[in-house]
Design a protein around this motif. Sequence first.
Motif, PDB file in Angstrom:
ATOM      1  N   SER A 136      27.807  39.866  56.442  1.00  0.00           N
ATOM      2  CA  SER A 136      26.615  39.921  55.581  1.00  0.00           C
ATOM      3  C   SER A 136      25.693  38.720  55.695  1.00  0.00           C
ATOM      4  O   SER A 136      24.680  38.669  54.993  1.00  0.00           O
ATOM      5  CB  SER A 136      27.033  40.113  54.121  1.00  0.00           C
ATOM      6  OG  SER A 136      27.775  39.000  53.659  1.00  0.00           O
ATOM      7  N   GLY A 137      26.009  37.756  56.574  1.00  0.00           N
ATOM      8  CA  GLY A 137      25.141  36.587  56.671  1.00  0.00           C
ATOM      9  C   GLY A 137      24.948  35.962  55.300  1.00  0.00           C
ATOM     10  O   GLY A 137      25.909  35.788  54.546  1.00  0.00           O
ATOM     11  N   ASP A 138      23.699  35.658  54.961  1.00  0.00           N
ATOM     12  CA  ASP A 138      23.414  35.078  53.648  1.00  0.00           C
ATOM     13  C   ASP A 138      22.760  36.100  52.711  1.00  0.00           C
ATOM     14  O   ASP A 138      21.971  35.742  51.838  1.00  0.00           O
ATOM     15  CB  ASP A 138      22.515  33.842  53.790  1.00  0.00           C
ATOM     16  CG  ASP A 138      23.282  32.633  54.318  1.00  0.00           C
ATOM     17  OD1 ASP A 138      24.501  32.757  54.553  1.00  0.00           O
ATOM     18  OD2 ASP A 138      22.665  31.580  54.493  1.00  0.00           O
ATOM     19  N   VAL A 175      33.671  42.452  53.027  1.00  0.00           N
ATOM     20  CA  VAL A 175      32.425  41.705  53.227  1.00  0.00           C
ATOM     21  C   VAL A 175      32.770  40.282  53.671  1.00  0.00           C
ATOM     22  O   VAL A 175      33.495  39.563  52.978  1.00  0.00           O
ATOM     23  CB  VAL A 175      31.586  41.660  51.925  1.00  0.00           C
ATOM     24  CG1 VAL A 175      30.306  40.857  52.140  1.00  0.00           C
ATOM     25  CG2 VAL A 175      31.281  43.076  51.444  1.00  0.00           C
ATOM     26  N   TRP A 176      32.242  39.914  54.832  1.00  0.00           N
ATOM     27  CA  TRP A 176      32.443  38.575  55.395  1.00  0.00           C
ATOM     28  C   TRP A 176      31.100  37.829  55.312  1.00  0.00           C
ATOM     29  O   TRP A 176      30.234  38.026  56.149  1.00  0.00           O
ATOM     30  CB  TRP A 176      32.909  38.684  56.844  1.00  0.00           C
ATOM     31  CG  TRP A 176      34.181  39.453  57.025  1.00  0.00           C
ATOM     32  CD1 TRP A 176      34.299  40.784  57.321  1.00  0.00           C
ATOM     33  CD2 TRP A 176      35.509  38.949  56.930  1.00  0.00           C
ATOM     34  NE1 TRP A 176      35.622  41.135  57.422  1.00  0.00           N
ATOM     35  CE2 TRP A 176      36.399  40.029  57.181  1.00  0.00           C
ATOM     36  CE3 TRP A 176      36.042  37.688  56.658  1.00  0.00           C
ATOM     37  CZ2 TRP A 176      37.776  39.877  57.168  1.00  0.00           C
ATOM     38  CZ3 TRP A 176      37.431  37.545  56.645  1.00  0.00           C
ATOM     39  CH2 TRP A 176      38.272  38.627  56.904  1.00  0.00           C
ATOM     40  N   PRO A 177      30.918  36.988  54.304  1.00  0.00           N
ATOM     41  CA  PRO A 177      29.621  36.330  54.106  1.00  0.00           C
ATOM     42  C   PRO A 177      29.450  35.083  54.970  1.00  0.00           C
ATOM     43  O   PRO A 177      30.411  34.568  55.555  1.00  0.00           O
ATOM     44  CB  PRO A 177      29.650  35.965  52.624  1.00  0.00           C
ATOM     45  CG  PRO A 177      31.093  35.746  52.330  1.00  0.00           C
ATOM     46  CD  PRO A 177      31.853  36.704  53.214  1.00  0.00           C
ATOM     47  N   GLY A 178      28.225  34.573  55.000  1.00  0.00           N
ATOM     48  CA  GLY A 178      27.903  33.395  55.782  1.00  0.00           C
ATOM     49  C   GLY A 178      28.505  32.105  55.243  1.00  0.00           C
ATOM     50  O   GLY A 178      28.619  31.123  55.977  1.00  0.00           O
ATOM     51  N   HIS A 179      28.914  32.113  53.979  1.00  0.00           N
ATOM     52  CA  HIS A 179      29.531  30.936  53.363  1.00  0.00           C
ATOM     53  C   HIS A 179      30.569  31.419  52.355  1.00  0.00           C
ATOM     54  O   HIS A 179      30.452  32.512  51.805  1.00  0.00           O
ATOM     55  CB  HIS A 179      28.494  30.077  52.625  1.00  0.00           C
ATOM     56  CG  HIS A 179      27.348  29.653  53.485  1.00  0.00           C
ATOM     57  ND1 HIS A 179      27.362  28.510  54.253  1.00  0.00           N
ATOM     58  CD2 HIS A 179      26.149  30.238  53.712  1.00  0.00           C
ATOM     59  CE1 HIS A 179      26.221  28.409  54.913  1.00  0.00           C
ATOM     60  NE2 HIS A 179      25.464  29.450  54.597  1.00  0.00           N
TER      61      HIS A 179
END
Length: 195
Positions: A136-138, A175-179
């Motif tokens: 999902s980036g940011d 969900v793999w987020p950017g942070h």
Amino acid sequence: MITVNSVVVGPIHTNCYLVTFNGQTLIIDPGAEAAKISAKIKELQLRPIAVLNTHGHWDHIMADTAIKQEYQIPLLAPAADQWLIEKEKDYYHIGELPVDQWYTDKLNLDLPAQVIATPGHTPGSSCLLLENHLFSGDTMFASGCLGRTDFPGGSAADMQKSLQKLLALDDSIIVWPGHEESTTIGQERGFYGGR
């Protein structure tokens, strides 16, 4: 089956993902510390096929060129963030970023991946869906957090539309987020209501 390994890099702890499918590895958002990323690739004996940016902010692109050159693989970045990448690379003295594909809705890769345009954090912010994994980036983070919309090109209205796209996905999607840590669509739905 997809295997996800992460390497946390840079001063604001960006998640760089090493996503392996059928013996090939896609490197998502190598935001800094190319040597650290390469060491993990070597340790896991991975075969990189491409670098992909979810959006154009400096903390997601700083190791792009080093990784691209080391493995002689293409670099893909969202077309709507081309202006932003040019600005960020100049401001942060990143050097040239030789992008091979400015993508919109399709990737020139042999992967069962779906690009989901999720503007809001940046105009080109995009999520990548591979099987039941969403990178999902940011755009979306754990615990009901969304990406900031107060940077140049950000839009709170667009972010709300993007959120609705993601909440329409299946609850089981990781969900793999950017942070920070991973979550699921089902867990995040609890913060927003809905089905």
